[in-house]
Design an enzyme around this catalytic site. Structure first.
Site, PDB file in Angstrom:
ATOM      1  N   LYS A  53       0.893  -0.801  -0.147  1.00  0.00           N
ATOM      2  CA  LYS A  53      -0.379  -0.052   0.587  1.00  0.00           C
ATOM      3  C   LYS A  53       0.446   1.582   0.332  1.00  0.00           C
ATOM      4  CE  LYS A  53      -0.668   2.588   3.544  1.00  0.00           C
ATOM      5  NZ  LYS A  53      -1.536   1.681   4.595  1.00  0.00           N
ATOM      6  N   HIS A 439      14.233  26.328  10.222  1.00  0.00           N
ATOM      7  CA  HIS A 439      12.773  26.862   8.675  1.00  0.00           C
ATOM      8  C   HIS A 439      13.787  26.979   8.095  1.00  0.00           C
ATOM      9  CE1 HIS A 439      10.809  29.939   8.245  1.00  0.00           C
ATOM     10  NE2 HIS A 439      11.378  30.859   7.137  1.00  0.00           N
TER      11      HIS A 439
END
Ligand code: NDP
Length: 450
Positions: A53, A439
């Protein structure tokens, strides 16, 4: 170690995640272990579940990336998708993994029997060949199987057992259900180019998940082209001469499709197992009731994994099997803590969760605090879609301890796995806030929640 009263110290029925782990670890401790498997080594997860899957999810997300490759400067010509190539590649890898499972068992000295086994008494198992073996302990790890509700023409539908082997790509696919399997396959086949309809009996999908997060999914699915038929059931299916299926829903909608995938839950696989010969009675959902050490009502018989219907997840079955082998043969009696288990639905976008929902937290803790971040993931800027991510943290107001974390957005499963360590360890919102962000990432939202 070997007790010569019996042929085996441990005889395991079912070589899926839980059975293989218990057998391999027990073998490693020097126990004489036998294992019987009537289908393929690896069980649902490896053969017709999580592993193939997730490969299909990866392949379908590539298709999604292709759709906006032009924004990244690519001009793609003559690109087309061939289902047979993907299907065969995925199944080839499943074959490889199955081989590894067999090797692992052999490496731990476990004797494998590729045949059905049934219980004939507290210490006896009969193999399909007719041979009867004795064992000090018997472990039932037979897993689960899909449930197909009764509707006219249901014999024309398939389940997740068959979807990995389809001869033809279903250009028009109807998916029945609103749980893990239904949402994952609706996303896969939609991204691969099928015309997908999802039918669910109520308006609520992923009922056990945090609904504020879940509510983000249906509009995204619709925007991506999935026809959502909520609050409806399949009433009847008729097969046309050309092989296509004419479906009538209870809300009056009619559709012609190529395949119908029924994903309406799984039940414990116990039929014909002979549990009655050991005096074991089934629970209300057809499961084998066990205590926290995975022991059934019969002192010599244990059960782990989906057949016990505790938490139907592979990593849980693996832990239960491992704890059992440690307890019986490793001199380390222990059991699995089923609380605070992180889970994810590989829908598109994915949803992930650990700990309590807002409703559960209110009930358990009374006063709670909620922090959220609703953001547009940078990777979505390349697509023309306005899909946003949402992270929701729930804390116990009295202690600031994080008791629940829920998210929808790209890579949610990867992100929550790391956060789950902090939550399982009992860290507070202040601990999250004290962590400097990386970030720009999506995960940084976890330490910037307001
Ligand atoms: P789920 O229990 O997740 O969902 C079943 C769905 O079918 C629900 O929407 C339910 O609706 C609906 N349903 C149940 N009975 C009927 C019925 N008689 N008629 C119509 N609809 C019905 O089951 P799945 O089959 O999706 O998955 C089985 C299990 O496998 C999961 O619980 C999960 O533990 C495991 N799994 C985990 C995955 C992962 O970790 N990513 C991936 C795939 C499976 P309602 O809400 O109204 O009851």
């Amino acid at each position: 170690m070997a007790d010569t009263t019996y042929d085996f110290d441990l005889f395991t029925i079912g070589a899926g995640s839980g059975g293989v782990r218990a057998s391999r670890i027990a073998g490693g401790y020097g126990a004489k272990v036998g294992i019987a498997e009537e289908h393929r080594y690896g069980g649902t997860c490896v053969i017709r579940g999580c592993v193939p899957k997730k490969m299909l999810v990866n392949a379908s997300m590539f298709a999604e990336e292709l759709s906006h490759a032009h924004h990244k400067g690519w001009t793609l010509k003559d690109n087309s998708f061939d289902w047979a190539t993907l299907r065969d590649f995925v199944n080839g890898d499943v074959d490889r993994l199955e081989g590894l499972y067999g090797q692992t068992l052999g490496g731990a000295g476990v004797e494998s029997f590729s045949e059905r086994a049934t219980i004939t008494g507290p210490h006896t198992v009969r193999l399909a060949s007719g041979r009867e073996v004795t064992a000090k302990y018997i472990l039932v790890a037979t897993g689960g199987e899909p449930v197909v509700p009764a509707f006219e023409g249901s014999e024309h539908s398939i389940t997740s057992n068959e979807i990995f082997y389809l001869d033809e790509f279903p250009k028009r696919l109807m998916v029945m259900g609103g749980g893990y399997i239904a949402l994952e396959f609706a996303g896969i086949f939609n991204a691969l180019g099928a015309d997908v309809t999802l039918v669910n009996r109520s308006d609520t999908i992923l009922r056990t998940y945090e609904q504020e997060i879940v509510k983000r999914l249906p509009p995204v699915m619709e925007a991506r082209g999935i026809d959502l038929q909520l609050g409806a059931q399949i009433e009847k299916v008729e097969k046309a001469e050309d092989g296509s299926l004419n479906v009538t829903l209870t809300n009056g909608t009619t559709k012609q499709v190529d395949q119908i995938l029924v994903a309406t839950g799984r039940r414990p696989r116990v039929e014909g197992l002979g549990l009655e010969h050991a005096g074991i009675e089934l629970g209300a959902k057809g499961e084998i009731p066990v205590d926290k050490f995975s022991k059934t009502s019969c002192d010599s018989i244990y059960a782990v994994g989906d057949v016990t219907d505790r938490v139907q997840l592979t990593p849980v079955a693996i832990r239960e099997g491992h704890a059992l082998a440690d307890s019986l043969f490793g001199g380390n009696e222990r059991y699995v803590d089923h609380s605070c288990i992180a889970t994810a639905v590989f829908s598109q976008p994915s949803i992930a969760s650990v700990g309590m929902t807002e409703e559960e937290a209110r009930e358990a803790h009374g006063e709670i605090n909620i922090y959220k971040s609703d953001f547009r993931p940078m990777k979505n800027i390349f697509s023309d879609r306005a899909e946003r991510g949402l992270y929701k943290m729930i804390t116990d107001a009295a202690t600031d301890k994080v008791v629940g974390l829920h998210m929808i957005g790209p890579e949610s499963a990867e992100i929550i796995q790391a956060a789950a360590v902090a939550i399982k360890a009992g860290l507070t919102k202040a601990d999250f806030d004290a962590t400097t962000a990386i970030h720009p990432t999506m995960a940084e939202e976890l330490v910037l929640l307001k």
